[in-house]
Scaffold this active site. Sequence first.
Site, short mmCIF file in Angstrom:
data_model
loop_
_atom_site.label_atom_id
_atom_site.label_comp_id
_atom_site.label_asym_id
_atom_site.label_seq_id
_atom_site.Cartn_x
_atom_site.Cartn_y
_atom_site.Cartn_z
N ARG A 93 41.71 30.39 42.21
CA ARG A 93 40.92 30.98 41.04
C ARG A 93 41.88 32.30 40.75
O ARG A 93 42.00 32.96 41.88
CB ARG A 93 39.50 31.51 41.64
CG ARG A 93 38.93 32.50 40.67
CD ARG A 93 38.48 31.76 39.18
NE ARG A 93 37.71 32.71 38.53
CZ ARG A 93 38.02 33.63 37.57
NH1 ARG A 93 39.54 33.49 37.13
NH2 ARG A 93 37.36 34.32 36.86
N HIS A 95 42.14 38.14 39.24
CA HIS A 95 41.48 38.70 38.30
C HIS A 95 40.44 39.79 38.86
O HIS A 95 40.36 40.07 40.02
CB HIS A 95 40.58 37.37 37.65
CG HIS A 95 39.42 37.05 38.73
ND1 HIS A 95 39.78 36.33 39.90
CD2 HIS A 95 38.18 37.31 38.65
CE1 HIS A 95 38.53 36.07 40.53
NE2 HIS A 95 37.48 36.82 39.95
N HIS A 97 36.56 42.13 37.60
CA HIS A 97 35.41 42.18 36.64
C HIS A 97 34.66 43.26 36.68
O HIS A 97 34.69 44.07 37.63
CB HIS A 97 34.61 40.55 36.77
CG HIS A 97 34.52 40.22 38.04
ND1 HIS A 97 34.03 40.72 39.20
CD2 HIS A 97 35.29 39.07 38.37
CE1 HIS A 97 34.11 39.90 40.15
NE2 HIS A 97 34.84 38.75 39.95
N GLU A 132 30.93 41.16 42.96
CA GLU A 132 30.89 39.63 43.02
C GLU A 132 30.45 39.61 44.81
O GLU A 132 31.34 39.89 45.76
CB GLU A 132 32.10 39.04 42.85
CG GLU A 132 32.33 37.51 43.44
CD GLU A 132 33.61 37.23 43.17
OE1 GLU A 132 34.03 37.37 41.79
OE2 GLU A 132 34.50 36.64 44.18
N HIS A 139 41.36 40.63 42.87
CA HIS A 139 41.30 39.81 43.84
C HIS A 139 41.74 38.29 43.43
O HIS A 139 41.72 38.10 42.34
CB HIS A 139 39.90 39.65 44.68
CG HIS A 139 38.80 39.33 43.62
ND1 HIS A 139 38.37 40.27 42.81
CD2 HIS A 139 38.13 38.20 43.48
CE1 HIS A 139 37.25 39.86 41.76
NE2 HIS A 139 37.15 38.51 42.34
N GLU A 155 31.45 34.37 33.46
CA GLU A 155 32.72 34.03 33.90
C GLU A 155 33.96 33.88 32.86
O GLU A 155 35.17 33.69 33.15
CB GLU A 155 32.89 32.60 34.82
CG GLU A 155 32.22 31.49 33.95
CD GLU A 155 32.44 30.16 35.06
OE1 GLU A 155 32.94 30.35 36.10
OE2 GLU A 155 31.99 29.20 34.44
N HIS A 160 5.10 35.43 50.00
CA HIS A 160 5.59 36.92 50.13
C HIS A 160 6.13 37.49 48.70
O HIS A 160 6.07 36.91 47.81
CB HIS A 160 7.04 36.88 51.24
CG HIS A 160 8.00 36.19 50.44
ND1 HIS A 160 8.32 34.55 50.48
CD2 HIS A 160 9.14 36.53 49.87
CE1 HIS A 160 9.25 34.43 49.95
NE2 HIS A 160 9.92 35.46 49.65
N GLU A 211 14.54 38.76 43.06
CA GLU A 211 15.26 37.72 44.03
C GLU A 211 15.99 36.73 43.05
O GLU A 211 15.19 36.20 42.34
CB GLU A 211 14.25 37.13 44.82
CG GLU A 211 14.93 35.74 45.67
CD GLU A 211 13.94 35.13 46.59
OE1 GLU A 211 12.85 35.63 46.90
OE2 GLU A 211 13.89 33.72 46.66
#
Length: 465
Positions: A167, A170, A172, A176, A215, A237, A351, A358
């Site tokens: 990859r 790059h 952003h 991440e 990275h 992406e 819960h 989430e």
Amino acid sequence: MKSALVLALLTLLPSVHGAPALPKRDGGNPPLRGPEDLLGYSPDNKLTGQTTEEIPYTLVPGQKEDADLGLYLDFSNNDNPQPIRGSLGGTDPGPRNRELDRQNSDKLAPPGTDHGQTINANWPMSLSKAKLGLDGAGWSRQENIVVMPDATKMAGVDMRLEAGAYRELHWHLAGEWSLVLNGSCRIQAVNEDGNTFIDDVTEGDVWFFPPGVPHSIQALDVGVEFLLVFDDGSFSEDNTFLASEIFAHNPKSVLSKNFDLPISAFDNIPDGELFIFPGTPAPEDIEEQNVTTAAGPIPRSQAYSYHFSEQPVHVVPGGSVKIVDPATFPIASDFAAAVVTVHPGAMREVHWHPSSDEWSFFIKGTGRATLLEAPSTATTFDYHPGDVGYFPKSHSHYIENTGDEDLVFVEVLQADRFSDISLGQWLGSTSKQIVGDTLKLPESALDHLKSEKQYVVAGSTDSAQ
Ligand SMILES: *[C@@H]1O[C@H](CO)[C@@H](O)[C@H](O)[C@H]1NC(C)=O
Ligand SMILES: *[C@@H]1O[C@H](CO)[C@@H](O)[C@H](O)[C@H]1NC(C)=O
């Protein structure tokens, strides 16, 4: 029931009408539009010659039980699953996608306790278009607010790199966070102070790259698949800053000046994005790629990786849990995650997360969840490997294993600490008088409530229980 069936068939079978013959052209092909005398009622187009045909179907275990019992209905081996639950519903002659109906029994025949329309809390990556890498080097699939409009706080990508593939370098706008799903890879980065970082990670490990920090990722010899979670639901992406693009879209005279190099040094730069592309294999010895600079390496306390695969699981009644959050992985200051294993018949207890939405990803097995929105809206969703789940902050949910193998998923929060409120612990830690007055539970049930958080409760796979 039978008359409803006939009606459904009638509306679907216009060809049985006693319709007047359509005018034909020489070639026998009718014109695109029909004659005017098809409009509305006429004595010539009464329905005639109806035959009733039984729709062949069988019900699955639990389907005739009281709808409020809401047992999981396993349609996976059912030829013709029907939207029937207890005394509710009726047959479906089609049009329909039976494969999807089999996989989503709680949508076709929802528990009687479901009510109204909640947000959509399920996105299968199988419905996301894969972005294919160059020369067979891999692919990626993403989920973001374009496909899950209410999942505003986080977005995710499932990515595969074949052995040796990259990859590309790059950065952003979003942070991440990643969980390695299969295989292993080498990751490296340089921060704003010029501190360097390099590490090898394997299945079950996590990494984090802060916004703007450049990275790269290269698969080691067996290739790698990993999950990426971004702290912004609108992340795409397709909109990352790439090394190839920064070279392709700055004047070559500027590049020449910037690096103090002749223009000819840039003769072979890529003319557009590489994104995912094959590379030369990384040296086995990571030290060979550990660049030593005056600024030095990133201090260990700020490392971009955490070897989560080596953290033992914490065993709970129906399975196991392990947590990684800033308490042990500080650089990922807003990412708190739990990898949960739920044994067959068991259930991640009811819960909610008081501090964050989430974002979850299903890794193995099958499960279902009911999302409750205040005050009384509820939808039950079915999940399969590769599906994304989304449960907004403080909205109650559970995850029940609906299969006969372990269910494994990861829950990711935007929080500096993993936390949840357990329905069981709340009521088990509240005066029996208060709980009894409110819920009219018998004394024996009140005595049974537990004040310890269970995380995953044990249960039976027998749907008749
Ligand atoms: C990783 O991928 C390989 C190749 O497909 C497979 O054999 C293996 O079972 C996978 N591991 C896990 C944990 O899924
Ligand atoms: C890279 O070198 C630094 C010393 O400059 C060392 O602290 C670090 O552990 C090395 N990293 C790896 C992955 O070998």
